[in-house]
Design an enzyme around this catalytic site. Sequence first.
Site, PDB file in Angstrom:
ATOM      1  N   ARG A  27      51.830  30.983  46.254  1.00 14.55           N
ATOM      2  CA  ARG A  27      50.716  31.748  46.841  1.00 14.55           C
ATOM      3  C   ARG A  27      50.582  31.532  48.347  1.00 14.55           C
ATOM      4  O   ARG A  27      49.466  31.474  48.871  1.00 14.55           O
ATOM      5  CB  ARG A  27      49.386  31.399  46.146  1.00 14.55           C
ATOM      6  CG  ARG A  27      49.281  31.842  44.714  1.00 14.55           C
ATOM      7  CD  ARG A  27      48.949  33.315  44.608  1.00 14.55           C
ATOM      8  NE  ARG A  27      48.883  33.751  43.218  1.00 14.55           N
ATOM      9  CZ  ARG A  27      47.755  33.939  42.544  1.00 14.55           C
ATOM     10  NH1 ARG A  27      46.595  33.774  43.119  1.00 14.55           N
ATOM     11  NH2 ARG A  27      47.801  34.342  41.304  1.00 14.55           N
ATOM     12  N   ARG A  31      44.631  35.196  50.333  1.00 15.35           N
ATOM     13  CA  ARG A  31      43.302  35.317  50.947  1.00 15.35           C
ATOM     14  C   ARG A  31      42.926  34.209  51.915  1.00 15.35           C
ATOM     15  O   ARG A  31      41.984  34.370  52.691  1.00 15.35           O
ATOM     16  CB  ARG A  31      42.240  35.408  49.844  1.00 15.35           C
ATOM     17  CG  ARG A  31      42.164  36.799  49.233  1.00 15.35           C
ATOM     18  CD  ARG A  31      41.201  36.831  48.082  1.00 15.35           C
ATOM     19  NE  ARG A  31      41.700  35.986  46.998  1.00 15.35           N
ATOM     20  CZ  ARG A  31      41.010  35.678  45.901  1.00 15.35           C
ATOM     21  NH1 ARG A  31      39.787  36.114  45.760  1.00 15.35           N
ATOM     22  NH2 ARG A  31      41.537  34.931  44.971  1.00 15.35           N
ATOM     23  N   ARG A  40      44.882  43.570  53.644  1.00 17.73           N
ATOM     24  CA  ARG A  40      44.319  43.870  52.325  1.00 17.73           C
ATOM     25  C   ARG A  40      43.217  44.918  52.433  1.00 17.73           C
ATOM     26  O   ARG A  40      43.102  45.796  51.581  1.00 17.73           O
ATOM     27  CB  ARG A  40      43.792  42.553  51.739  1.00 17.73           C
ATOM     28  CG  ARG A  40      43.007  42.630  50.478  1.00 17.73           C
ATOM     29  CD  ARG A  40      43.899  42.562  49.262  1.00 17.73           C
ATOM     30  NE  ARG A  40      43.120  42.214  48.082  1.00 17.73           N
ATOM     31  CZ  ARG A  40      42.310  43.056  47.446  1.00 17.73           C
ATOM     32  NH1 ARG A  40      42.184  44.299  47.866  1.00 17.73           N
ATOM     33  NH2 ARG A  40      41.628  42.658  46.393  1.00 17.73           N
ATOM     34  N   ASP A  77      52.818  40.745  41.946  1.00 16.95           N
ATOM     35  CA  ASP A  77      52.026  39.983  40.980  1.00 16.95           C
ATOM     36  C   ASP A  77      52.703  40.013  39.623  1.00 16.95           C
ATOM     37  O   ASP A  77      53.404  40.987  39.298  1.00 16.95           O
ATOM     38  CB  ASP A  77      50.609  40.554  40.863  1.00 16.95           C
ATOM     39  CG  ASP A  77      49.679  39.562  40.190  1.00 16.95           C
ATOM     40  OD1 ASP A  77      49.198  38.633  40.866  1.00 16.95           O
ATOM     41  OD2 ASP A  77      49.478  39.678  38.969  1.00 16.95           O
ATOM     42  N   TYR A 153      47.982  37.513  29.165  1.00  9.01           N
ATOM     43  CA  TYR A 153      47.114  38.479  29.868  1.00  9.01           C
ATOM     44  C   TYR A 153      47.076  39.811  29.123  1.00  9.01           C
ATOM     45  O   TYR A 153      46.031  40.463  29.047  1.00  9.01           O
ATOM     46  CB  TYR A 153      47.592  38.682  31.308  1.00  9.01           C
ATOM     47  CG  TYR A 153      47.307  37.492  32.192  1.00  9.01           C
ATOM     48  CD1 TYR A 153      46.063  37.336  32.804  1.00  9.01           C
ATOM     49  CD2 TYR A 153      48.257  36.502  32.388  1.00  9.01           C
ATOM     50  CE1 TYR A 153      45.784  36.227  33.599  1.00  9.01           C
ATOM     51  CE2 TYR A 153      47.994  35.389  33.182  1.00  9.01           C
ATOM     52  CZ  TYR A 153      46.756  35.255  33.780  1.00  9.01           C
ATOM     53  OH  TYR A 153      46.479  34.164  34.555  1.00  9.01           O
TER      54      TYR A 153
HETATM   55  O1  1CP Z   1      52.456  34.312  47.977  1.00  5.61           O
HETATM   56  C1  1CP Z   1      52.832  34.393  46.801  1.00  5.61           C
HETATM   57  O2  1CP Z   1      52.898  33.422  46.037  1.00  5.61           O
HETATM   58  C2  1CP Z   1      53.346  35.733  46.288  1.00  5.61           C
HETATM   59  C3  1CP Z   1      52.480  36.579  45.566  1.00  5.61           C
HETATM   60  C4  1CP Z   1      51.874  36.230  44.197  1.00  5.61           C
HETATM   61  C5  1CP Z   1      52.424  35.543  43.107  1.00  5.61           C
HETATM   62  C6  1CP Z   1      53.738  34.784  43.010  1.00  5.61           C
HETATM   63  C7  1CP Z   1      50.618  36.710  43.811  1.00  5.61           C
HETATM   64  C8  1CP Z   1      49.713  37.477  44.674  1.00  5.61           C
HETATM   65  N1  1CP Z   1      50.436  36.390  42.490  1.00  5.61           N
HETATM   66  C9  1CP Z   1      51.501  35.659  42.029  1.00  5.61           C
HETATM   67  C10 1CP Z   1      51.721  35.122  40.684  1.00  5.61           C
HETATM   68  C11 1CP Z   1      50.631  35.183  39.678  1.00  5.61           C
HETATM   69  N2  1CP Z   1      49.679  36.152  39.468  1.00  5.61           N
HETATM   70  C12 1CP Z   1      50.462  34.212  38.649  1.00  5.61           C
HETATM   71  C13 1CP Z   1      51.383  33.029  38.445  1.00  5.61           C
HETATM   72  C14 1CP Z   1      51.055  31.881  39.324  1.00  5.61           C
HETATM   73  C15 1CP Z   1      49.716  31.244  39.095  1.00  5.61           C
HETATM   74  O3  1CP Z   1      49.510  30.652  38.011  1.00  5.61           O
HETATM   75  O4  1CP Z   1      48.891  31.319  40.003  1.00  5.61           O
HETATM   76  C16 1CP Z   1      49.355  34.596  37.870  1.00  5.61           C
HETATM   77  C17 1CP Z   1      48.794  33.863  36.677  1.00  5.61           C
HETATM   78  C18 1CP Z   1      48.874  35.834  38.391  1.00  5.61           C
HETATM   79  C19 1CP Z   1      47.754  36.638  37.856  1.00  5.61           C
HETATM   80  C20 1CP Z   1      46.712  36.850  38.872  1.00  5.61           C
HETATM   81  N3  1CP Z   1      46.853  37.690  39.928  1.00  5.61           N
HETATM   82  C21 1CP Z   1      45.469  36.173  38.993  1.00  5.61           C
HETATM   83  C22 1CP Z   1      44.923  35.092  38.060  1.00  5.61           C
HETATM   84  C23 1CP Z   1      44.028  35.694  37.059  1.00  5.61           C
HETATM   85  C24 1CP Z   1      43.381  34.720  36.120  1.00  5.61           C
HETATM   86  O5  1CP Z   1      42.141  34.726  36.098  1.00  5.61           O
HETATM   87  O6  1CP Z   1      44.047  34.009  35.351  1.00  5.61           O
HETATM   88  C25 1CP Z   1      44.833  36.680  40.134  1.00  5.61           C
HETATM   89  C26 1CP Z   1      43.479  36.330  40.668  1.00  5.61           C
HETATM   90  C27 1CP Z   1      45.739  37.616  40.736  1.00  5.61           C
HETATM   91  C28 1CP Z   1      45.533  38.386  42.002  1.00  5.61           C
HETATM   92  C29 1CP Z   1      46.403  37.979  43.126  1.00  5.61           C
HETATM   93  N4  1CP Z   1      47.776  37.898  43.054  1.00  5.61           N
HETATM   94  C30 1CP Z   1      48.296  37.577  44.297  1.00  5.61           C
HETATM   95  C31 1CP Z   1      47.170  37.461  45.202  1.00  5.61           C
HETATM   96  C32 1CP Z   1      47.276  37.172  46.675  1.00  5.61           C
HETATM   97  C33 1CP Z   1      46.016  37.711  44.460  1.00  5.61           C
HETATM   98  C34 1CP Z   1      44.585  37.744  44.995  1.00  5.61           C
HETATM   99  C35 1CP Z   1      44.185  39.176  45.111  1.00  5.61           C
HETATM  100  C36 1CP Z   1      43.375  39.553  46.315  1.00  5.61           C
HETATM  101  O7  1CP Z   1      43.908  39.805  47.391  1.00  5.61           O
HETATM  102  O8  1CP Z   1      42.155  39.664  46.133  1.00  5.61           O
END
Ligand code: 1CP
Length: 343
Positions: A27, A31, A40, A77, A153
Amino acid sequence: MDHPTKRTILEVLAGRALKPPPVWLMRQAGRYLPEYRAVRETAGGFLDLCYAPKLAAEVTLQPIRRFGFDAAILFADILLVPDALGQGVRFVEGEGPRLDPVRSASDLGRLDPGKTSEKFAIVAETVARVRQDLPSETALIGFCGSPWTVATYMAGGRGSPDQADARLWAYRDADGFARLIELLVEVSVAYLDLQICAGADCVQLFDSWAGSLPEDEFDRWVTMPTRTMVAALKQKHPGVPVIGFPRGAGQKAERYIAETGVDAIGCDTAMPLALMQDLAPHAVVQGNLDPLLLVAGGAAMAERVGEIKQALAGQPHIFNLGHGIVPQTPPEHVAELVKLVRG
Ligand code: 1CP
Protein backbone atom coordinates in the site's frame (compact mmCIF):
# COMPACT_ATOMS: atom_id res chain seq x y z
CA MET A 1 16.36 -0.55 -23.05
CA ASP A 2 15.66 -2.33 -19.78
CA HIS A 3 18.40 -3.63 -17.50
CA PRO A 4 16.51 -6.13 -15.38
CA THR A 5 19.65 -7.51 -13.72
CA LYS A 6 20.10 -4.16 -11.99
CA ARG A 7 16.71 -4.43 -10.32
CA THR A 8 17.74 -5.26 -6.77
CA ILE A 9 14.49 -6.99 -5.87
CA LEU A 10 14.93 -9.37 -8.78
CA GLU A 11 18.48 -10.11 -7.69
CA VAL A 12 17.21 -10.99 -4.22
CA LEU A 13 14.31 -12.99 -5.64
CA ALA A 14 16.92 -14.96 -7.58
CA GLY A 15 18.48 -15.90 -4.25
CA ARG A 16 21.18 -13.28 -3.59
CA ALA A 17 21.51 -11.64 -0.19
CA LEU A 18 22.02 -7.88 -0.60
CA LYS A 19 23.23 -5.41 1.99
CA PRO A 20 21.26 -3.24 2.47
CA PRO A 21 18.14 -5.22 1.54
CA PRO A 22 15.89 -3.73 -1.14
CA VAL A 23 12.71 -2.10 0.16
CA TRP A 24 9.14 -1.49 -0.96
CA LEU A 25 5.98 -1.21 1.14
CA MET A 26 2.57 -2.76 0.72
CA ARG A 27 0.00 0.00 0.00
CA GLN A 28 2.83 2.41 -0.72
CA ALA A 29 0.41 4.34 -2.95
CA GLY A 30 -2.65 5.61 -1.13
CA ARG A 31 -4.42 7.98 1.14
CA TYR A 32 -1.44 8.83 3.39
CA LEU A 33 0.04 10.75 0.42
CA PRO A 34 -1.43 14.23 -0.34
CA GLU A 35 -0.54 13.81 -4.03
CA TYR A 36 -2.61 10.58 -4.10
CA ARG A 37 -5.60 12.31 -2.51
CA ALA A 38 -5.37 15.07 -5.11
CA VAL A 39 -5.47 12.60 -8.03
CA ARG A 40 -8.17 10.55 -6.31
CA GLU A 41 -10.40 13.64 -6.16
CA THR A 42 -10.16 14.20 -9.90
CA ALA A 43 -10.87 10.53 -10.70
CA GLY A 44 -14.36 10.26 -9.19
CA GLY A 45 -14.74 6.91 -7.45
CA PHE A 46 -11.98 4.50 -6.41
CA LEU A 47 -12.82 2.03 -9.20
CA ASP A 48 -12.78 4.88 -11.73
CA LEU A 49 -9.21 5.55 -10.61
CA CYS A 50 -8.27 1.87 -10.99
CA TYR A 51 -9.69 1.85 -14.54
CA ALA A 52 -8.05 5.09 -15.68
CA PRO A 53 -4.59 3.94 -16.89
CA LYS A 54 -3.08 7.40 -16.98
CA LEU A 55 -4.17 8.25 -13.42
CA ALA A 56 -3.49 4.76 -12.05
CA ALA A 57 0.01 4.90 -13.55
CA GLU A 58 0.54 8.33 -11.99
CA VAL A 59 -0.38 7.15 -8.47
CA THR A 60 1.78 4.04 -8.92
CA LEU A 61 4.76 6.30 -9.66
CA GLN A 62 4.14 8.86 -6.89
CA PRO A 63 5.76 6.88 -4.05
CA ILE A 64 8.72 6.02 -6.30
CA ARG A 65 9.39 9.69 -6.99
CA ARG A 66 8.99 10.66 -3.36
CA PHE A 67 10.87 7.81 -1.65
CA GLY A 68 12.88 5.99 -4.35
CA PHE A 69 11.64 2.51 -3.40
CA ASP A 70 13.32 -0.43 -5.14
CA ALA A 71 9.99 -1.55 -6.57
CA ALA A 72 6.68 -0.07 -7.65
CA ILE A 73 3.47 -2.02 -7.15
CA LEU A 74 0.76 -1.65 -9.74
CA PHE A 75 -2.08 0.54 -8.49
CA ALA A 76 -5.21 -1.60 -8.66
CA ASP A 77 -7.23 -3.67 -6.18
CA ILE A 78 -7.83 -7.34 -5.46
CA LEU A 79 -11.55 -6.71 -5.99
CA LEU A 80 -11.08 -5.86 -9.67
CA VAL A 81 -11.33 -9.61 -10.35
CA PRO A 82 -14.90 -9.98 -8.98
CA ASP A 83 -15.74 -6.68 -10.63
CA ALA A 84 -14.47 -7.93 -14.00
CA LEU A 85 -16.49 -11.13 -13.50
CA GLY A 86 -19.60 -8.96 -13.32
CA GLN A 87 -20.31 -9.31 -9.60
CA GLY A 88 -21.10 -5.64 -9.09
CA VAL A 89 -18.46 -4.03 -6.85
CA ARG A 90 -18.90 -0.60 -5.27
CA PHE A 91 -16.64 1.33 -2.94
CA VAL A 92 -18.74 3.25 -0.46
CA GLU A 93 -16.93 6.35 0.82
CA GLY A 94 -15.78 5.81 4.40
CA GLU A 95 -17.22 2.28 4.51
CA GLY A 96 -15.15 0.15 2.14
CA PRO A 97 -16.17 -2.29 -0.57
CA ARG A 98 -19.65 -3.65 -1.20
CA LEU A 99 -20.43 -6.58 -3.54
CA ASP A 100 -23.68 -8.40 -4.39
CA PRO A 101 -22.91 -11.58 -2.41
CA VAL A 102 -22.27 -14.90 -4.17
CA ARG A 103 -23.02 -17.54 -1.54
CA SER A 104 -23.94 -20.77 -3.31
CA ALA A 105 -23.05 -22.77 -6.37
CA SER A 106 -26.22 -21.52 -8.06
CA ASP A 107 -25.08 -17.90 -7.61
CA LEU A 108 -21.99 -18.71 -9.70
CA GLY A 109 -24.16 -18.44 -12.80
CA ARG A 110 -24.12 -14.67 -12.31
CA LEU A 111 -20.37 -14.58 -12.95
CA ASP A 112 -19.04 -14.45 -16.49
CA PRO A 113 -15.33 -15.19 -17.10
CA GLY A 114 -15.89 -14.21 -20.74
CA LYS A 115 -16.43 -10.65 -19.52
CA THR A 116 -13.09 -10.21 -17.77
CA SER A 117 -10.80 -9.46 -20.69
CA GLU A 118 -12.12 -5.96 -21.27
CA LYS A 119 -11.32 -4.72 -17.75
CA PHE A 120 -8.10 -6.73 -17.50
CA ALA A 121 -6.88 -5.04 -20.68
CA ILE A 122 -7.31 -1.65 -19.00
CA VAL A 123 -5.12 -2.76 -16.10
CA ALA A 124 -2.53 -4.12 -18.56
CA GLU A 125 -2.42 -0.68 -20.13
CA THR A 126 -1.60 0.81 -16.71
CA VAL A 127 1.23 -1.71 -16.32
CA ALA A 128 2.67 -0.79 -19.71
CA ARG A 129 2.50 2.93 -18.92
CA VAL A 130 4.19 2.47 -15.55
CA ARG A 131 6.95 0.33 -17.01
CA GLN A 132 7.64 2.97 -19.61
CA ASP A 133 7.95 5.77 -17.05
CA LEU A 134 9.67 3.84 -14.28
CA PRO A 135 13.44 4.18 -13.77
CA SER A 136 15.06 1.11 -15.31
CA GLU A 137 16.52 0.03 -11.95
CA THR A 138 13.07 -0.04 -10.32
CA ALA A 139 11.16 -3.32 -10.51
CA LEU A 140 7.44 -3.41 -11.21
CA ILE A 141 5.32 -5.78 -9.14
CA GLY A 142 2.00 -7.01 -10.54
CA PHE A 143 -0.54 -8.60 -8.20
CA CYS A 144 -3.91 -10.11 -7.55
CA GLY A 145 -5.72 -11.45 -4.53
CA SER A 146 -5.41 -15.16 -3.85
CA PRO A 147 -8.56 -17.14 -4.58
CA TRP A 148 -9.42 -17.73 -0.91
CA THR A 149 -9.17 -14.06 0.08
CA VAL A 150 -11.08 -12.85 -2.99
CA ALA A 151 -13.74 -15.48 -2.30
CA THR A 152 -14.19 -14.15 1.27
CA TYR A 153 -15.18 -10.76 -0.16
CA MET A 154 -17.34 -12.34 -2.86
CA ALA A 155 -19.28 -14.43 -0.34
CA GLY A 156 -19.44 -11.77 2.38
CA GLY A 157 -20.36 -8.94 0.06
CA ARG A 158 -17.95 -6.82 2.10
CA GLY A 159 -14.90 -7.06 4.35
CA SER A 160 -15.61 -9.02 7.52
CA PRO A 161 -13.61 -9.70 10.68
CA ASP A 162 -14.11 -13.48 10.54
CA GLN A 163 -14.82 -14.32 6.86
CA ALA A 164 -17.81 -16.31 8.15
CA ASP A 165 -19.78 -16.48 4.89
CA ALA A 166 -16.97 -18.08 2.90
CA ARG A 167 -16.02 -20.42 5.73
CA LEU A 168 -19.61 -21.57 6.16
CA TRP A 169 -20.10 -22.10 2.43
CA ALA A 170 -16.86 -24.10 2.29
CA TYR A 171 -17.96 -26.31 5.22
CA ARG A 172 -21.52 -26.82 4.00
CA ASP A 173 -20.85 -27.36 0.30
CA ALA A 174 -17.14 -27.88 -0.30
CA ASP A 175 -17.65 -29.00 -3.90
CA GLY A 176 -19.72 -25.94 -4.77
CA PHE A 177 -17.20 -23.64 -3.09
CA ALA A 178 -14.40 -25.44 -4.96
CA ARG A 179 -16.05 -24.32 -8.22
CA LEU A 180 -15.71 -20.69 -7.16
CA ILE A 181 -12.07 -21.24 -6.19
CA GLU A 182 -11.35 -22.97 -9.53
CA LEU A 183 -12.96 -20.11 -11.41
CA LEU A 184 -10.82 -17.63 -9.51
CA VAL A 185 -7.65 -19.64 -10.16
CA GLU A 186 -8.37 -19.62 -13.88
CA VAL A 187 -9.18 -15.92 -14.27
CA SER A 188 -6.45 -14.82 -11.87
CA VAL A 189 -3.79 -16.70 -13.85
CA ALA A 190 -5.04 -15.05 -17.05
CA TYR A 191 -4.97 -11.66 -15.30
CA LEU A 192 -1.40 -12.07 -14.02
CA ASP A 193 -0.30 -13.41 -17.40
CA LEU A 194 -1.55 -10.17 -18.96
CA GLN A 195 0.24 -8.08 -16.32
CA ILE A 196 3.50 -9.94 -16.93
CA CYS A 197 3.17 -9.63 -20.70
CA ALA A 198 2.60 -5.88 -20.24
CA GLY A 199 5.80 -5.46 -18.19
CA ALA A 200 5.42 -6.69 -14.61
CA ASP A 201 8.77 -8.14 -13.43
CA CYS A 202 7.30 -10.29 -10.67
CA VAL A 203 3.91 -10.83 -9.06
CA GLN A 204 2.52 -11.00 -5.55
CA LEU A 205 -0.51 -13.04 -4.45
CA PHE A 206 -2.26 -11.30 -1.54
CA ASP A 207 -3.89 -13.85 0.78
CA SER A 208 -4.85 -11.41 3.51
CA TRP A 209 -7.32 -13.79 5.18
CA ALA A 210 -5.32 -17.03 4.97
CA GLY A 211 -5.06 -16.94 8.76
CA SER A 212 -8.75 -17.63 9.36
CA LEU A 213 -8.55 -21.28 8.29
CA PRO A 214 -7.73 -24.46 10.25
CA GLU A 215 -5.00 -26.60 8.73
CA ASP A 216 -6.98 -28.93 6.44
CA GLU A 217 -8.96 -26.01 5.03
CA PHE A 218 -5.78 -23.94 4.75
CA ASP A 219 -4.35 -26.72 2.63
CA ARG A 220 -7.40 -27.00 0.42
CA TRP A 221 -8.33 -23.33 -0.06
CA VAL A 222 -5.00 -21.54 0.34
CA THR A 223 -2.11 -23.87 -0.46
CA MET A 224 -3.56 -25.98 -3.29
CA PRO A 225 -5.05 -23.14 -5.38
CA THR A 226 -1.80 -21.19 -4.93
CA ARG A 227 0.16 -24.24 -6.08
CA THR A 228 -1.98 -24.47 -9.22
CA MET A 229 -1.52 -20.77 -9.94
CA VAL A 230 2.25 -20.87 -9.41
CA ALA A 231 2.58 -23.91 -11.69
CA ALA A 232 0.52 -22.27 -14.44
CA LEU A 233 2.49 -19.02 -14.20
CA LYS A 234 5.84 -20.83 -14.14
CA GLN A 235 4.85 -22.71 -17.26
CA LYS A 236 4.11 -19.50 -19.14
CA HIS A 237 6.83 -17.36 -17.53
CA PRO A 238 9.55 -19.53 -15.99
CA GLY A 239 11.75 -16.58 -15.07
CA VAL A 240 9.12 -14.46 -13.35
CA PRO A 241 9.22 -14.76 -9.54
CA VAL A 242 6.05 -15.21 -7.50
CA ILE A 243 5.72 -13.80 -3.97
CA GLY A 244 3.03 -15.38 -1.79
CA PHE A 245 1.59 -13.44 1.14
CA PRO A 246 -0.46 -15.86 3.25
CA ARG A 247 -1.13 -13.44 6.08
CA GLY A 248 -1.59 -15.19 9.40
CA ALA A 249 -0.17 -18.52 8.18
CA GLY A 250 2.21 -18.75 11.14
CA GLN A 251 3.64 -22.28 11.47
CA LYS A 252 1.83 -23.31 8.28
CA ALA A 253 4.15 -21.10 6.23
CA GLU A 254 6.81 -23.78 5.87
CA ARG A 255 4.45 -26.25 4.25
CA TYR A 256 2.91 -23.45 2.17
CA ILE A 257 6.35 -22.71 0.71
CA ALA A 258 7.17 -26.37 0.06
CA GLU A 259 3.82 -27.18 -1.53
CA THR A 260 3.15 -24.04 -3.55
CA GLY A 261 6.58 -23.41 -5.07
CA VAL A 262 6.47 -19.66 -4.42
CA ASP A 263 9.85 -17.96 -4.75
CA ALA A 264 9.27 -15.65 -1.81
CA ILE A 265 7.02 -15.39 1.21
CA GLY A 266 5.52 -12.21 2.62
CA CYS A 267 5.72 -12.38 6.42
CA ASP A 268 3.09 -10.63 8.50
CA THR A 269 3.74 -8.56 11.59
CA ALA A 270 2.94 -11.41 13.99
CA MET A 271 5.53 -13.77 12.50
CA PRO A 272 8.51 -14.19 14.85
CA LEU A 273 11.90 -13.25 13.37
CA ALA A 274 13.14 -16.71 14.40
CA LEU A 275 10.52 -18.29 12.13
CA MET A 276 11.51 -15.95 9.28
CA GLN A 277 15.10 -17.14 9.80
CA ASP A 278 13.91 -20.77 9.62
CA LEU A 279 11.99 -20.06 6.41
CA ALA A 280 14.84 -18.16 4.74
CA PRO A 281 16.68 -21.24 3.40
CA HIS A 282 13.47 -22.34 1.65
CA ALA A 283 12.19 -19.07 0.16
CA VAL A 284 13.15 -15.42 0.02
CA VAL A 285 11.58 -13.70 3.01
CA GLN A 286 9.80 -10.35 2.79
CA GLY A 287 8.53 -8.24 5.68
CA ASN A 288 7.67 -7.69 8.48
CA LEU A 289 7.67 -4.28 10.19
CA ASP A 290 4.45 -3.40 12.02
CA PRO A 291 2.62 -0.70 9.98
CA LEU A 292 1.79 1.01 13.27
CA LEU A 293 5.50 1.37 14.06
CA LEU A 294 5.64 3.36 10.85
CA VAL A 295 2.90 5.59 12.27
CA ALA A 296 4.73 5.90 15.61
CA GLY A 297 8.14 6.49 14.03
CA GLY A 298 11.08 7.59 16.20
CA ALA A 299 13.29 5.36 18.32
CA ALA A 300 10.80 2.47 18.50
CA MET A 301 10.72 2.19 14.71
CA ALA A 302 14.49 2.59 14.38
CA GLU A 303 15.13 -0.15 16.92
CA ARG A 304 12.85 -2.65 15.21
CA VAL A 305 14.23 -1.90 11.75
CA GLY A 306 17.68 -2.68 13.15
CA GLU A 307 16.46 -5.97 14.65
CA ILE A 308 14.83 -7.11 11.42
CA LYS A 309 17.88 -6.23 9.33
CA GLN A 310 20.21 -7.95 11.76
CA ALA A 311 18.09 -11.10 12.05
CA LEU A 312 18.05 -11.58 8.28
CA ALA A 313 21.53 -10.31 7.39
CA GLY A 314 23.23 -12.71 5.00
CA GLN A 315 19.87 -14.12 3.79
CA PRO A 316 17.94 -13.02 0.72
CA HIS A 317 15.51 -10.56 2.33
CA ILE A 318 13.19 -7.87 0.96
CA PHE A 319 12.37 -5.23 3.54
CA ASN A 320 8.64 -4.51 3.80
CA LEU A 321 5.84 -4.07 6.31
CA GLY A 322 3.87 -6.97 7.75
CA HIS A 323 0.69 -5.48 6.21
CA GLY A 324 -0.26 -2.36 4.26
CA ILE A 325 0.51 1.26 5.15
CA VAL A 326 -2.41 2.81 7.04
CA PRO A 327 -3.88 6.19 6.01
CA GLN A 328 -2.71 8.06 9.14
CA THR A 329 0.97 7.34 8.38
CA PRO A 330 3.09 10.52 8.25
CA PRO A 331 4.97 10.53 4.90
CA GLU A 332 8.11 11.80 6.73
CA HIS A 333 8.21 8.53 8.66
CA VAL A 334 8.27 6.61 5.38
CA ALA A 335 11.24 8.69 4.22
CA GLU A 336 12.93 8.02 7.56
CA LEU A 337 12.26 4.27 7.23
CA VAL A 338 13.87 4.11 3.80
CA LYS A 339 16.91 5.92 5.22
CA LEU A 340 17.12 3.49 8.13
CA VAL A 341 16.85 0.45 5.85
CA ARG A 342 19.58 1.80 3.59
CA GLY A 343 21.73 3.20 6.39
O1 1CP B 1 0.12 0.64 -3.23
C1 1CP B 1 -0.32 -0.51 -3.33
O2 1CP B 1 -0.11 -1.40 -2.50
C2 1CP B 1 -1.08 -0.89 -4.60
C3 1CP B 1 -2.49 -0.86 -4.60
C4 1CP B 1 -3.37 -1.77 -3.73
C5 1CP B 1 -3.21 -3.11 -3.36
C6 1CP B 1 -2.02 -4.03 -3.57
C7 1CP B 1 -4.62 -1.35 -3.26
C8 1CP B 1 -5.17 0.01 -3.44
N1 1CP B 1 -5.24 -2.42 -2.68
C9 1CP B 1 -4.41 -3.51 -2.70
C10 1CP B 1 -4.67 -4.86 -2.20
C11 1CP B 1 -5.90 -5.13 -1.41
N2 1CP B 1 -7.16 -4.61 -1.54
C12 1CP B 1 -5.97 -6.12 -0.39
C13 1CP B 1 -4.81 -7.03 -0.01
C14 1CP B 1 -3.86 -6.39 0.93
C15 1CP B 1 -4.41 -6.05 2.28
O3 1CP B 1 -4.76 -6.98 3.05
O4 1CP B 1 -4.47 -4.86 2.59
C16 1CP B 1 -7.28 -6.12 0.13
C17 1CP B 1 -7.81 -7.00 1.24
C18 1CP B 1 -8.03 -5.17 -0.62
C19 1CP B 1 -9.46 -4.86 -0.46
C20 1CP B 1 -9.68 -3.44 -0.15
N3 1CP B 1 -9.54 -2.44 -1.06
C21 1CP B 1 -9.96 -2.86 1.12
C22 1CP B 1 -10.14 -3.61 2.44
C23 1CP B 1 -11.57 -3.85 2.70
C24 1CP B 1 -11.88 -4.52 4.00
O5 1CP B 1 -12.64 -3.91 4.76
O6 1CP B 1 -11.46 -5.66 4.27
C25 1CP B 1 -10.04 -1.48 0.93
C26 1CP B 1 -10.37 -0.43 1.95
C27 1CP B 1 -9.74 -1.22 -0.45
C28 1CP B 1 -9.65 0.11 -1.12
C29 1CP B 1 -8.28 0.51 -1.53
N4 1CP B 1 -7.45 -0.26 -2.30
C30 1CP B 1 -6.28 0.43 -2.58
C31 1CP B 1 -6.41 1.73 -1.95
C32 1CP B 1 -5.39 2.84 -2.03
C33 1CP B 1 -7.65 1.75 -1.31
C34 1CP B 1 -8.25 2.93 -0.54
C35 1CP B 1 -9.28 3.56 -1.41
C36 1CP B 1 -9.36 5.05 -1.41
O7 1CP B 1 -8.62 5.74 -2.11
O8 1CP B 1 -10.26 5.55 -0.71
